[in-house]
Design a protein around this motif. Structure first.
Motif, short mmCIF file in Angstrom:
data_model
loop_
_atom_site.label_atom_id
_atom_site.label_comp_id
_atom_site.label_asym_id
_atom_site.label_seq_id
_atom_site.Cartn_x
_atom_site.Cartn_y
_atom_site.Cartn_z
N THR A 185 -2.05 1.86 -7.13
CA THR A 185 -2.76 2.04 -5.87
C THR A 185 -3.41 0.73 -5.46
OG1 THR A 185 -4.83 2.73 -6.95
CG2 THR A 185 -3.24 4.47 -6.38
N VAL A 186 -3.68 0.61 -4.17
CA VAL A 186 -4.36 -0.58 -3.64
C VAL A 186 -5.73 -0.14 -3.13
CG1 VAL A 186 -4.32 -2.43 -1.93
CG2 VAL A 186 -2.19 -1.65 -2.99
N ASP A 187 -6.78 -0.57 -3.84
CA ASP A 187 -8.11 -0.23 -3.35
C ASP A 187 -8.57 -1.30 -2.36
OD1 ASP A 187 -9.27 -2.44 -4.74
OD2 ASP A 187 -9.53 -1.22 -6.53
N TRP A 188 -9.72 -1.08 -1.74
CA TRP A 188 -10.13 -1.97 -0.66
C TRP A 188 -10.52 -3.34 -1.18
CZ3 TRP A 188 -12.86 0.51 4.14
CH2 TRP A 188 -11.99 1.44 4.71
N ALA A 189 -10.98 -3.44 -2.41
CA ALA A 189 -11.28 -4.76 -2.97
C ALA A 189 -9.98 -5.55 -3.16
CB ALA A 189 -12.02 -4.62 -4.29
N GLU A 190 -8.93 -4.89 -3.66
CA GLU A 190 -7.63 -5.55 -3.79
C GLU A 190 -7.08 -5.94 -2.42
OE1 GLU A 190 -5.59 -3.67 -7.78
OE2 GLU A 190 -5.73 -2.39 -6.01
N ALA A 191 -7.28 -5.07 -1.44
CA ALA A 191 -6.80 -5.35 -0.10
C ALA A 191 -7.49 -6.58 0.48
CB ALA A 191 -7.04 -4.14 0.81
N TYR A 192 -8.79 -6.69 0.25
CA TYR A 192 -9.53 -7.85 0.73
C TYR A 192 -8.96 -9.13 0.13
CZ TYR A 192 -13.26 -11.29 1.16
OH TYR A 192 -13.96 -12.44 1.41
N LYS A 193 -8.74 -9.13 -1.17
CA LYS A 193 -8.24 -10.33 -1.85
C LYS A 193 -6.84 -10.68 -1.37
CE LYS A 193 -11.20 -9.22 -5.76
NZ LYS A 193 -11.29 -8.60 -7.09
N TRP A 194 -6.01 -9.65 -1.12
CA TRP A 194 -4.65 -9.89 -0.63
C TRP A 194 -4.70 -10.51 0.76
CZ3 TRP A 194 -1.81 -8.12 3.56
CH2 TRP A 194 -0.42 -8.27 3.49
#
Length: 300
Positions: A185-194
């Motif tokens: 899954t992609v959480d919002w912290a991962e999304a921010y870094k991406w």
């Protein structure tokens, strides 16, 4: 059992591209969450949202059954330094916004709060200490505006009026590369870094590309927390300092110290060290105040 709150504090039918962009971005988020299996009854969608609308949405999520195990909150509107607009209530301060959202922090569920507004980073210093859970993402820092306008795809075809940063941000959910911890899954912290990685942040607009990183989007993890207690046998005072080093909404580093002679100075301090920034502490650094002068003079 995730829950979603969408609160757009502007008029959905406004003639300006910024207001249309916020409304369309909220529509896209709602559709994405629905496509991921979140039922309509667990999505609170408030447009031209007032303080009372946001308060009611928060209360509905706090009372959800079964209880929310993840809570996503998207607040979008016009913003100025230290404040945001909420419908007919007009400008509200960061403290007011925090008071409206704070009940979510009592539900023992991670909260991802995204704020889309100009100068939205200026809300974080007031929100972070008082909103004691999850991550906070803002689409700009305290000195930049947050763009909404007509977005184009890679061929130049019009996608629609959307928030530039949120458009780039939400695309990551369809990228396996954004799942940095490999949990599926992609959480919002991962999304921010991406989104902060190279071309991922760029949005086509008016025939050229706008780099949303220039808006200064911010990610704030959990606030530092400190606990102090006295040893039952030695009588020494112990202090723990917890940090969300990876800014993922989880405390992942704990440093601690010991005041052996109870003089108010920490005689021994242990610092956890994640040398390769992989989220695991490989070693612990010990610092001692050998001569008890309040200065830590040995380190190993």
């Amino acid at each position: 059992n995730a829950c979603v709150i969408i609160a757009v504090g502007t008029t959905a039918g406004a003639a300006y591209s910024y207001e249309r962009g916020l409304s369309n971005t909220a529509d896209s988020l709602k559709a994405e969450m629905s496509a991921r299996g979140i039922p309509a009854g667990r999505i609170q969608d408030k447009r031209n949202a007032t303080k009372e609308d946001l308060r009611a949405a928060v209360q509905a999520m706090c009372n959800a059954s079964p209880p929310c195990d993840k809570i996503y909150v998207f607040v979008a509107s016009h913003g100025s330094n230290g404040s945001i607009e909420l419908g007919s209530d007009g400008t509200v301060t960061a403290d007011t916004l925090c008071a409206l959202l704070k009940p979510l922090g009592t539900k023992n569920a991670p909260v991802c709060l995204m704020i889309h507004a100009c100068y939205s980073g200026s809300l974080v210093p007031a929100l972070r200490p008082k909103f004691p859970t999850g991550v906070i993402i803002t689409t700009s820092d305290s000195t930049h505006i947050s763009w909404c306008d007509t977005v184009q795809d890679s061929t130049g075809a019009t996608v629609g009026d959307l928030g530039f940063y949120t458009y780039a941000f939400f695309k990551c959910w369809n990228s396996a590369a954004a799942d940095s911890n490999g949990d599926g899954t992609v959480d919002w912290a991962e999304a921010y870094k991406w989104t902060c990685n190279g071309d991922n942040a760029k949005v086509r607009w008016n025939g050229s590309y706008w780099d949303t990183k220039t808006q200064g989007p911010t990610l704030a993890g959990l606030p530092q927390k400190t606990s102090t207690w006295r040893g039952p046998i030695s009588g020494a005072w112990y202090t723990e300092i917890w940090r969300d080093k990876n800014k993922d909404g989880k405390y992942d580093q704990c440093d601690w110290g010991r005041d052996d002679d109870c003089d108010g100075n920490l005689d021994v301090v242990y610092l956890n060290c994640d040398a390769d920034a992989d989220g695991h502490n490989e070693k612990t650094i010990c610092i001692r105040d050998v001569d008890d002068n309040g200065i830590h003079d040995t380190r190993y």
